[in-house]
Design an enzyme around this catalytic site. Sequence first.
Site, PDB file in Angstrom:
ATOM      1  N   TYR A 169       0.722  -1.199  -0.125  1.00  0.00           N
ATOM      2  CA  TYR A 169       0.021  -0.026  -0.039  1.00  0.00           C
ATOM      3  C   TYR A 169       0.962   1.291   0.067  1.00  0.00           C
ATOM      4  O   TYR A 169       0.334   2.426  -0.512  1.00  0.00           O
ATOM      5  CB  TYR A 169      -0.989  -0.168   1.259  1.00  0.00           C
ATOM      6  CG  TYR A 169      -2.113  -1.063   1.110  1.00  0.00           C
ATOM      7  CD1 TYR A 169      -2.144  -1.874   0.224  1.00  0.00           C
ATOM      8  CD2 TYR A 169      -2.915  -1.141   2.335  1.00  0.00           C
ATOM      9  CE1 TYR A 169      -3.150  -2.732   0.160  1.00  0.00           C
ATOM     10  CE2 TYR A 169      -3.954  -1.987   2.121  1.00  0.00           C
ATOM     11  CZ  TYR A 169      -4.018  -2.843   1.268  1.00  0.00           C
ATOM     12  OH  TYR A 169      -5.040  -3.672   1.104  1.00  0.00           O
ATOM     13  N   LYS A 204       3.500 -15.464   2.327  1.00  0.00           N
ATOM     14  CA  LYS A 204       3.290 -16.142   1.194  1.00  0.00           C
ATOM     15  C   LYS A 204       4.880 -16.311   0.879  1.00  0.00           C
ATOM     16  O   LYS A 204       5.426 -15.872  -0.177  1.00  0.00           O
ATOM     17  CB  LYS A 204       2.666 -15.471   0.142  1.00  0.00           C
ATOM     18  CG  LYS A 204       1.275 -15.681   0.260  1.00  0.00           C
ATOM     19  CD  LYS A 204       0.710 -17.142  -0.271  1.00  0.00           C
ATOM     20  CE  LYS A 204       0.901 -17.409  -1.667  1.00  0.00           C
ATOM     21  NZ  LYS A 204       0.432 -18.688  -1.930  1.00  0.00           N
ATOM     22  N   ASP A 215      -2.873 -18.078   2.051  1.00  0.00           N
ATOM     23  CA  ASP A 215      -3.812 -18.548   1.262  1.00  0.00           C
ATOM     24  C   ASP A 215      -4.372 -19.630   1.847  1.00  0.00           C
ATOM     25  O   ASP A 215      -5.658 -19.840   2.150  1.00  0.00           O
ATOM     26  CB  ASP A 215      -3.539 -18.976  -0.385  1.00  0.00           C
ATOM     27  CG  ASP A 215      -2.285 -19.695  -0.324  1.00  0.00           C
ATOM     28  OD1 ASP A 215      -1.495 -19.920   0.641  1.00  0.00           O
ATOM     29  OD2 ASP A 215      -2.140 -20.271  -1.514  1.00  0.00           O
ATOM     30  N   ASP A 262      -5.626  -6.941   5.517  1.00  0.00           N
ATOM     31  CA  ASP A 262      -6.600  -6.429   4.933  1.00  0.00           C
ATOM     32  C   ASP A 262      -7.922  -7.503   4.579  1.00  0.00           C
ATOM     33  O   ASP A 262      -8.977  -7.527   4.838  1.00  0.00           O
ATOM     34  CB  ASP A 262      -6.479  -5.270   3.847  1.00  0.00           C
ATOM     35  CG  ASP A 262      -7.574  -4.420   3.430  1.00  0.00           C
ATOM     36  OD1 ASP A 262      -8.634  -4.501   3.889  1.00  0.00           O
ATOM     37  OD2 ASP A 262      -7.454  -3.557   2.513  1.00  0.00           O
ATOM     38  N   ASP A 305     -11.377  -8.932   6.686  1.00  0.00           N
ATOM     39  CA  ASP A 305     -12.716  -9.039   5.999  1.00  0.00           C
ATOM     40  C   ASP A 305     -13.350 -10.391   6.099  1.00  0.00           C
ATOM     41  O   ASP A 305     -14.485 -10.442   6.055  1.00  0.00           O
ATOM     42  CB  ASP A 305     -12.552  -8.408   4.493  1.00  0.00           C
ATOM     43  CG  ASP A 305     -12.604  -6.901   4.641  1.00  0.00           C
ATOM     44  OD1 ASP A 305     -12.451  -6.373   5.586  1.00  0.00           O
ATOM     45  OD2 ASP A 305     -12.716  -6.184   3.476  1.00  0.00           O
TER      46      ASP A 305
END
Length: 365
Positions: free
Chosen positions: A139, A190, A223, A247, A251
């Site tokens: 970001y 990851k 993941d 993020d 959610d």
Amino acid sequence: MPSLLLLAGDGIGPEVMAATERVIDFFNRRGAGFELQRALVGGAAVDAEGDPVSDETLAIGESVDAMLFGAVGGPQYDGLPYEKRPEAGLLRLRKHFELFANIRPAICYPALADASSLKREVVEGLDIVILRELTGGVYFGEPKTIEDIGNGQKRAIDTQIYDTYEIDRIARAAFELARARNGRVTSMEKRNVMKTGVLWREVVEAAHKDGNEDVKLDHMLADSGAMQLVRDPKQFDVIVCDNLFGDLLSDIAAQLTGSLGMLPSASLGAVDSKTGRRRALYEPVHGSAPDIAGKGIANPIAMIASFGMALQYSFGMITEAKALDAAIAATLAEGLRTADIAHGAKAISTDEMTDAILGNLEKAL
């Protein structure tokens, strides 16, 4: 006197902030003495001041103990340049105040276990925290651009960057947080395809060995972690991850609880060695929800609970924070629901939900 800057923002932000001000007033009547200042942020600031957050607002933020933030954004701002978009105001606040640790609890209140899209037995009693690194990663990394490469083609570039110190401080914050809970941290990255993931694991491991081995540490690919959050979320205690994965995963956690309108968050900086004060911004996880703005039906619980986190982390008012959480739980147990969590039941308004929470807060204290 404790001081707060209220940044209501756009969409339903002013409505849920108004509800939270009623809760603040309740505590002030009982002697808390909160001093309030207000400023614009997001689209409201763009319209009135030309920028999504002004230097003057940042200066006010420097002077207060904590900030409460509502929501920003709306379709009318979609055509603005990136740096003028409402969301850029929130990113600037996070970067300016170095709010590197974003605490996002995901709690499934017993009365809302059936509101989740998952089976009751999967989510009932859920109480986990996602700790998201908030001021680094993709970001904020540079270069961040869209360039013309000829032949009618464009290339978009976002850069994922992490330095050792950024990973180390969020890892240590995770161990500290877990130590006050159930003593377990799961670090997600990851590392199989991303160099930042390789460094992330290396630094988290080093921080764990440096005085934090009393906390149990596990690692999981992000993941796979997303899948496990849906399959068996109660296996986790504290999840720590980078900005982007935090993020996304938070959610997912929101859906486990039944609604984005239920989740608060705290964004914290380091403790100032001179003043002992920690920069902090508290905000609901939900967005501005422009489709329901102005209708008086927004769920105020996430915003009110965000203030509850401020009571705990910024003001040390633990008894009051627990009472506020108990009041929210009691209100939900009475069957009261705003539209987002009604699921066929009669929905009440923002003001009615706030009235009920205040009534139960009076009983709790």
